[in-house]
Design a protein around this motif. Structure first.
Motif, PDB file in Angstrom:
ATOM      1  N   SER A   1       0.935  -1.111  -0.175  1.00 43.22           N
ATOM      2  CA  SER A   1       0.097  -0.050  -0.166  1.00 43.22           C
ATOM      3  C   SER A   1       0.892   1.243   0.032  1.00 43.22           C
ATOM      4  CB  SER A   1      -0.832   0.045   1.168  1.00 43.22           C
ATOM      5  OG  SER A   1      -0.211   0.001   2.437  1.00 43.22           O
ATOM      6  N   ARG A   2       2.118   1.161   0.097  1.00 48.21           N
ATOM      7  CA  ARG A   2       3.054   2.294   0.324  1.00 48.21           C
ATOM      8  C   ARG A   2       3.833   2.112  -1.320  1.00 48.21           C
ATOM      9  NH1 ARG A   2       1.497   1.395   5.202  1.00 48.21           N
ATOM     10  NH2 ARG A   2       1.527   2.849   6.582  1.00 48.21           N
TER      11      ARG A   2
ATOM     12  N   VAL B   1       6.174  15.537  -3.237  1.00 46.65           N
ATOM     13  CA  VAL B   1       6.389  15.222  -1.742  1.00 46.65           C
ATOM     14  C   VAL B   1       5.695  13.761  -1.435  1.00 46.65           C
ATOM     15  CG1 VAL B   1       5.840  16.245   0.384  1.00 46.65           C
ATOM     16  CG2 VAL B   1       6.219  17.663  -1.599  1.00 46.65           C
ATOM     17  N   ASN B   2       6.623  12.980  -0.833  1.00 49.56           N
ATOM     18  CA  ASN B   2       6.017  11.721  -0.682  1.00 49.56           C
ATOM     19  C   ASN B   2       6.305  11.212   0.908  1.00 49.56           C
ATOM     20  OD1 ASN B   2       5.214   9.453  -2.794  1.00 49.56           O
ATOM     21  ND2 ASN B   2       6.472   8.275  -1.125  1.00 49.56           N
ATOM     22  N   ALA B   3       5.140  10.534   1.262  1.00 48.93           N
ATOM     23  CA  ALA B   3       5.271   9.976   2.534  1.00 48.93           C
ATOM     24  C   ALA B   3       6.439   8.987   2.875  1.00 48.93           C
ATOM     25  CB  ALA B   3       4.025   9.344   3.116  1.00 48.93           C
ATOM     26  N   SER B   4       6.816   8.907   4.155  1.00 47.82           N
ATOM     27  CA  SER B   4       7.735   7.960   4.597  1.00 47.82           C
ATOM     28  C   SER B   4       7.759   7.867   6.164  1.00 47.82           C
ATOM     29  CB  SER B   4       9.226   8.120   3.996  1.00 47.82           C
ATOM     30  OG  SER B   4      10.205   7.313   4.641  1.00 47.82           O
ATOM     31  N   ALA B   5       8.532   7.348   6.822  1.00 50.88           N
ATOM     32  CA  ALA B   5       8.390   7.231   8.374  1.00 50.88           C
ATOM     33  C   ALA B   5       9.615   7.058   9.137  1.00 50.88           C
ATOM     34  CB  ALA B   5       7.382   6.212   8.676  1.00 50.88           C
ATOM     35  N   VAL B   6       9.592   7.386  10.360  1.00 50.15           N
ATOM     36  CA  VAL B   6      10.855   7.390  11.248  1.00 50.15           C
ATOM     37  C   VAL B   6      11.061   5.983  11.378  1.00 50.15           C
ATOM     38  CG1 VAL B   6      10.680   9.429  12.076  1.00 50.15           C
ATOM     39  CG2 VAL B   6       9.577   7.566  13.292  1.00 50.15           C
ATOM     40  N   GLY B   7      10.225   4.773  11.025  1.00 45.18           N
ATOM     41  CA  GLY B   7      10.496   3.646  11.190  1.00 45.18           C
ATOM     42  C   GLY B   7      11.899   3.094  10.275  1.00 45.18           C
ATOM     43  N   TRP B   8      12.126   4.191   9.301  1.00 38.56           N
ATOM     44  CA  TRP B   8      13.464   3.884   8.649  1.00 38.56           C
ATOM     45  C   TRP B   8      14.502   3.589   9.603  1.00 38.56           C
ATOM     46  CZ3 TRP B   8      15.362   4.814   3.508  1.00 38.56           C
ATOM     47  CH2 TRP B   8      16.566   5.034   3.500  1.00 38.56           C
TER      48      TRP B   8
ATOM     49  N   TYR C   1      12.155  -5.292   9.740  1.00 30.29           N
ATOM     50  CA  TYR C   1      10.979  -5.251   8.832  1.00 30.29           C
ATOM     51  C   TYR C   1      10.857  -3.671   8.483  1.00 30.29           C
ATOM     52  CZ  TYR C   1       6.290  -4.818   7.274  1.00 30.29           C
ATOM     53  OH  TYR C   1       4.877  -4.756   6.389  1.00 30.29           O
ATOM     54  N   LEU C   2      10.588  -2.586   9.372  1.00 33.23           N
ATOM     55  CA  LEU C   2       9.952  -1.556   9.188  1.00 33.23           C
ATOM     56  C   LEU C   2      11.221  -0.464   8.383  1.00 33.23           C
ATOM     57  CD1 LEU C   2       8.085  -0.056  12.243  1.00 33.23           C
ATOM     58  CD2 LEU C   2       7.229  -0.990  10.103  1.00 33.23           C
ATOM     59  N   GLY C   3      12.415  -0.842   8.740  1.00 30.93           N
ATOM     60  CA  GLY C   3      13.378  -0.301   8.089  1.00 30.93           C
ATOM     61  C   GLY C   3      13.586  -0.679   6.540  1.00 30.93           C
ATOM     62  N   ARG C   4      13.473  -1.612   6.249  1.00 28.07           N
ATOM     63  CA  ARG C   4      13.360  -2.497   4.903  1.00 28.07           C
ATOM     64  C   ARG C   4      12.286  -1.689   4.059  1.00 28.07           C
ATOM     65  NH1 ARG C   4      14.267  -7.222   7.487  1.00 28.07           N
ATOM     66  NH2 ARG C   4      12.264  -8.040   6.602  1.00 28.07           N
ATOM     67  N   THR C   5      11.137  -1.753   4.907  1.00 25.47           N
ATOM     68  CA  THR C   5       9.893  -1.154   4.133  1.00 25.47           C
ATOM     69  C   THR C   5      10.016   0.189   3.592  1.00 25.47           C
ATOM     70  OG1 THR C   5       8.229  -2.777   5.274  1.00 25.47           O
ATOM     71  CG2 THR C   5       7.281  -0.905   4.452  1.00 25.47           C
ATOM     72  N   CYS C   6      10.529   1.089   4.627  1.00 23.31           N
ATOM     73  CA  CYS C   6      10.748   2.463   4.454  1.00 23.31           C
ATOM     74  C   CYS C   6      11.643   2.556   3.270  1.00 23.31           C
ATOM     75  CB  CYS C   6      11.230   3.020   5.742  1.00 23.31           C
ATOM     76  SG  CYS C   6       9.840   3.349   6.945  1.00 23.31           S
ATOM     77  N   LEU C   7      12.740   1.756   3.079  1.00 22.08           N
ATOM     78  CA  LEU C   7      13.840   1.746   2.244  1.00 22.08           C
ATOM     79  C   LEU C   7      13.312   1.648   0.921  1.00 22.08           C
ATOM     80  CD1 LEU C   7      16.669   1.952   1.294  1.00 22.08           C
ATOM     81  CD2 LEU C   7      17.065  -0.416   1.618  1.00 22.08           C
ATOM     82  N   ALA C   8      12.145   0.445   0.788  1.00 12.42           N
ATOM     83  CA  ALA C   8      11.625   0.179  -0.419  1.00 12.42           C
ATOM     84  C   ALA C   8      10.674   1.375  -0.780  1.00 12.42           C
ATOM     85  CB  ALA C   8      10.893  -1.192  -0.356  1.00 12.42           C
ATOM     86  N   TRP C   9       9.998   1.755   0.007  1.00 13.33           N
ATOM     87  CA  TRP C   9       8.967   2.897  -0.181  1.00 13.33           C
ATOM     88  C   TRP C   9       9.720   4.243  -0.691  1.00 13.33           C
ATOM     89  CZ3 TRP C   9       5.968   4.870   4.969  1.00 13.33           C
ATOM     90  CH2 TRP C   9       4.984   5.623   4.480  1.00 13.33           C
ATOM     91  N   GLU C  10      11.064   4.620  -0.183  1.00 14.52           N
ATOM     92  CA  GLU C  10      11.482   5.681  -0.440  1.00 14.52           C
ATOM     93  C   GLU C  10      12.405   5.430  -2.052  1.00 14.52           C
ATOM     94  OE1 GLU C  10      14.142   7.721   2.100  1.00 14.52           O
ATOM     95  OE2 GLU C  10      12.615   7.587   3.713  1.00 14.52           O
ATOM     96  N   GLN C  11      12.699   4.373  -2.286  1.00 17.54           N
ATOM     97  CA  GLN C  11      13.237   3.933  -3.578  1.00 17.54           C
ATOM     98  C   GLN C  11      12.127   4.039  -4.564  1.00 17.54           C
ATOM     99  OE1 GLN C  11      15.189   0.291  -2.609  1.00 17.54           O
ATOM    100  NE2 GLN C  11      17.199   1.080  -2.306  1.00 17.54           N
TER     101      GLN C  11
END
Length: 294
Positions: A83-84, A104-111, A130-140
């Motif tokens: 969903s992200r 301007v795209n959402a991400s999170a401090v879960g990074w 898990y959250l770090g990898r998810t945020c990395l994929a989100w930003e990429q």
């Protein structure tokens, strides 16, 4: 400015849309449109119609199912990520094709994962959990827009404190019953920002030329123990209890990581930009949020 917003119906999207009143707004929705400024889209059904972005100055993407409020099983973890990442990829590619200058795209401090008391800022690499990898994929997933020359801002948002915000909606009723307390040893950091500071920061970032990751956190980090004490003060209630980590995990499952770990996140980019916070302490933010919510 002509601004397209995806995720405008969520807690943050609703507040940002209100703050951008006066701009020419287009809201992408997943249901049948019922307002003149709404356009239906399906990010899982293929590319975005490029005509939607004709003449657009900026795209804001806040899509993503909630992290908290539901136990994580493998299916829900896939949903969190999909969903992200998928809507971000679709919008980034559309921005690239249409030549939109800003995403301007959402991400999170879960990074950042669990960093204990070590200060981190936007230059810190992503955690491998898990959250770090998810945020990395989100930003990429914003890469297509960046490669096409768009100014891309990635909003690493923390816990947002505002009237009826998700975190306070869960905590306030419990604390009012004098059942509030810290989670585990209370030494884990809980990144926070007030809703009005979050909105003002995003409005600034739409216009000021900043690019890259931006930590949307308050200027004074607090631990879970300090947050608990401040919420009790704001509500005029004692907070004597200690909620063991095992009990949090029993209720929330793997999602308990949101409460039992954290990072001491610094808003280095906002500070360098001279952002003027309205709520510089967590107690200020809580008092404002509770007053506005009455």
């Amino acid at each position: 400015m002509r601004i397209v917003i995806a995720g405008s119906s969520g807690y943050l999207g609703t507040a940002l849309t209100k703050a951008l009143n006066g701009h020419d707004l287009v809201r992408l929705v997943r249901r049948e449109p019922d307002a003149e400024d709404e356009i239906r889209w399906d990010p899982y059904g293929g590319p975005l119609d490029p005509s939607i972005l004709d003449g657009v100055d900026a795209v804001v993407n806040l899509c993503g199912v909630p992290i908290a409020g539901q136990r994580w099983n493998e299916a829900y973890k896939r949903r969190i990520r999909t969903s992200r990442v998928v809507p971000t990829e679709v919008l980034a590619e559309a921005v690239a094709r249409a030549g939109v200058p800003v995403l301007v795209n959402a991400s999170a401090v879960g990074w950042y994962g669990d960093r204990a008391a070590v200060p981190v800022d936007e230059s810190t690499p992503a955690s491998t959990d898990y959250l770090g990898r998810t945020c990395l994929a989100w930003e990429q997933a914003t890469a297509a827009a960046k490669d096409a020359g768009a100014r891309v801002v990635r909003l690493r948002t923390s816990h947002v404190l505002g009237p009826d915000s998700p975190l306070l909606a869960k905590f306030v009723p419990v604390f009012k019953l004098c059942m509030g307390g810290r989670f585990g040893n209370g030494q884990q950091y809980l990144p926070w920002i007030s809703l009005r500071d979050w909105v003002n920061a995003v409005v600034l970032l739409l216009e000021d030329g900043t690019s890259g990751a931006v930590n949307l956190v308050g200027p004074n980090p607090v631990t879970n123990r300090e947050f608990t004490r401040s919420l009790g003060t704001a509500l005029h209630r004692p907070t004597p209890w200690i909620i063991p980590g095992w009990a949090v995990k029993l209720v929330a499952g793997e999602a308990a990581v949101e409460l039992l770990r954290g990072a001491k996140v610094r808003p280095a980019v906002l500070e360098e930009a001279g952002f003027a916070y309205q709520d510089r302490t967590v107690l200020d933010a809580l008092k404002w949020a509770l007053a506005e919510g009455r």
